[in-house]
Design an enzyme around this catalytic site. Structure first.
Site, PDB file in Angstrom:
ATOM      1  N   ASP A 169      49.988  36.648  45.837  1.00 27.07           N
ATOM      2  CA  ASP A 169      48.658  37.144  46.181  1.00 27.07           C
ATOM      3  C   ASP A 169      48.028  36.149  47.161  1.00 27.07           C
ATOM      4  O   ASP A 169      48.496  35.006  47.301  1.00 27.07           O
ATOM      5  CB  ASP A 169      47.834  37.249  44.896  1.00 27.07           C
ATOM      6  CG  ASP A 169      46.369  37.530  45.165  1.00 27.07           C
ATOM      7  OD1 ASP A 169      46.077  38.529  45.841  1.00 27.07           O
ATOM      8  OD2 ASP A 169      45.522  36.738  44.711  1.00 27.07           O
ATOM      9  N   THR A 223      49.302  41.881  48.991  1.00 28.10           N
ATOM     10  CA  THR A 223      47.860  41.874  49.158  1.00 28.10           C
ATOM     11  C   THR A 223      47.285  43.285  49.246  1.00 28.10           C
ATOM     12  O   THR A 223      48.011  44.246  49.524  1.00 28.10           O
ATOM     13  CB  THR A 223      47.504  41.090  50.445  1.00 28.10           C
ATOM     14  OG1 THR A 223      46.101  41.160  50.681  1.00 28.10           O
ATOM     15  CG2 THR A 223      48.221  41.687  51.652  1.00 28.10           C
ATOM     16  N   LYS A 283      50.482  46.805  42.736  1.00 23.40           N
ATOM     17  CA  LYS A 283      51.351  45.728  43.217  1.00 23.40           C
ATOM     18  C   LYS A 283      52.666  45.662  42.432  1.00 23.40           C
ATOM     19  O   LYS A 283      53.711  45.315  42.991  1.00 23.40           O
ATOM     20  CB  LYS A 283      50.630  44.384  43.144  1.00 23.40           C
ATOM     21  CG  LYS A 283      49.548  44.203  44.197  1.00 23.40           C
ATOM     22  CD  LYS A 283      48.991  42.788  44.174  1.00 23.40           C
ATOM     23  CE  LYS A 283      47.928  42.576  45.243  1.00 23.40           C
ATOM     24  NZ  LYS A 283      47.433  41.179  45.278  1.00 23.40           N
ATOM     25  N   ASP A 295      45.836  36.076  40.553  1.00 19.78           N
ATOM     26  CA  ASP A 295      44.649  35.600  39.819  1.00 19.78           C
ATOM     27  C   ASP A 295      43.674  36.691  39.408  1.00 19.78           C
ATOM     28  O   ASP A 295      42.822  36.466  38.561  1.00 19.78           O
ATOM     29  CB  ASP A 295      43.886  34.569  40.669  1.00 19.78           C
ATOM     30  CG  ASP A 295      43.167  35.206  41.846  1.00 19.78           C
ATOM     31  OD1 ASP A 295      43.820  35.932  42.622  1.00 19.78           O
ATOM     32  OD2 ASP A 295      41.949  35.000  41.982  1.00 19.78           O
ATOM     33  N   ASN A 336      43.859  43.125  40.221  1.00 19.22           N
ATOM     34  CA  ASN A 336      44.852  43.873  41.001  1.00 19.22           C
ATOM     35  C   ASN A 336      46.211  43.173  41.052  1.00 19.22           C
ATOM     36  O   ASN A 336      47.171  43.740  41.583  1.00 19.22           O
ATOM     37  CB  ASN A 336      44.343  44.153  42.423  1.00 19.22           C
ATOM     38  CG  ASN A 336      44.166  42.903  43.257  1.00 19.22           C
ATOM     39  OD1 ASN A 336      43.791  41.849  42.744  1.00 19.22           O
ATOM     40  ND2 ASN A 336      44.413  43.005  44.548  1.00 19.22           N
TER      41      ASN A 336
END
Length: 270
Positions: A9, A43, A197, A220, A223
């Site tokens: 991420d 992302t 993701k 973190d 998502n």
């Protein structure tokens, strides 16, 4: 099995609070690449918005891949060519726009090249221009959407407290039809139900013939949960939300303490 792919991420993970990649993280990524490990940025942003990060991390070479739009798009980073893409059709776009109007929150539609601005609720212009400064913004009349509409994702970007209140009022049937998740405190993302993701990472693993045990994912926020749950080694940043930490196999250092480099050094290259 040894780790052969690391999914990263960006905000709150690879990037510091100043939105930069530390020298320590860059070095660890390069060492992983030299060891034959694929490093894939994963992302919610479009590829155009992360090209500077990819360049900084030497991830624009032939064979480098990126997962964008929270798993909805897998691309060769050097060319932008799609390996896989899942989009929302006109019916879905109109459906989600109707929800935004009902909740009285601003809504944007996003494809590969443009952020579209449908009519906002009175006095509530989207905050997304404060976040997205790469893609152009273009007004759009929802009544005249083309039949072949293909939107990569829809976002609600508004003040956190009001947004959270609106989220609590989203009917269950919307959650049944779409992937709905926060990527920032003031940003809600709505995607096709087959997109997150984790699903994007699983699709890439299948195309690369990798076993799940050969994959590490680091994140973190909400998502990132799906990829952390999917990966053989799911890693939460020290600054991650409590929910993400609870689902992770490992907790690394924070984004301002080069937590990505620490995880790579400890669990991939060690």
């Amino acid at each position: 099995m040894s780790i052969k792919l690391v999914a990263l991420d960006l905000d709150g993970t690879l990037l510091t609070k100043d939105k930069e990649v530390s020298a320590e993280n860059r070095t660890a990524i390069q060492r992983a690449k030299e060891a034959g490990v694929k490093v894939v940025l994963c992302t919610g942003r479009p590829l155009k918005a992360i090209l500077h990060i990819l360049k900084d991390c030497n991830l624009l070479e032939e064979g480098d891949l990126g997962i964008t739009y929270n798993g909805g798009l897998i691309q060769w980073t050097a060319t932008g060519e799609s390996l896989s893409q899942i989009t929302m059709d006109k019916e879905s776009v109109l459906d989600v726009y109707a929800l935004s109007q009902e909740l009285a929150v601003p809504c944007n539609f996003i494809d590969l090249n443009t952020v579209y601005e449908p009519a906002y609720p009175t006095g509530k212009e989207s905050l997304y221009p404060m976040i997205m400064n790469i893609l152009p913004f273009e007004p759009i009349n929802v009544a005249s959407l083309p039949e072949k509409t293909a939107i990569n994702k829809i976002i609600f970007c508004w003040h956190q407290e009001e947004l959270d209140q609106a989220i609590s009022q989203i009917p269950t049937h919307y959650h049944d039809r779409y992937t709905i998740m926060k990527s920032r405190p003031n940003l809600l993302e709505i995607l096709p139900k087959t997109v997150d993701k984790g699903k994007g990472l699983a699709l890439l693993a299948d195309k690369l013939n990798l076993d799940v045990s050969e994959i590490m994912a680091i994140g973190d926020q909400e998502n990132d949960l799906a990829m952390i749950q999917y990966a053989g080694i799911g890693v939460a940043m020290d600054n991650a939300t409590d929910e993400v930490k609870a689902q992770a196999d490992i907790i690394t250092k924070s984004n301002d303490e080069h937590g990505v480099a620490y995880a790579i050094d400890q669990y991939v290259l060690n």
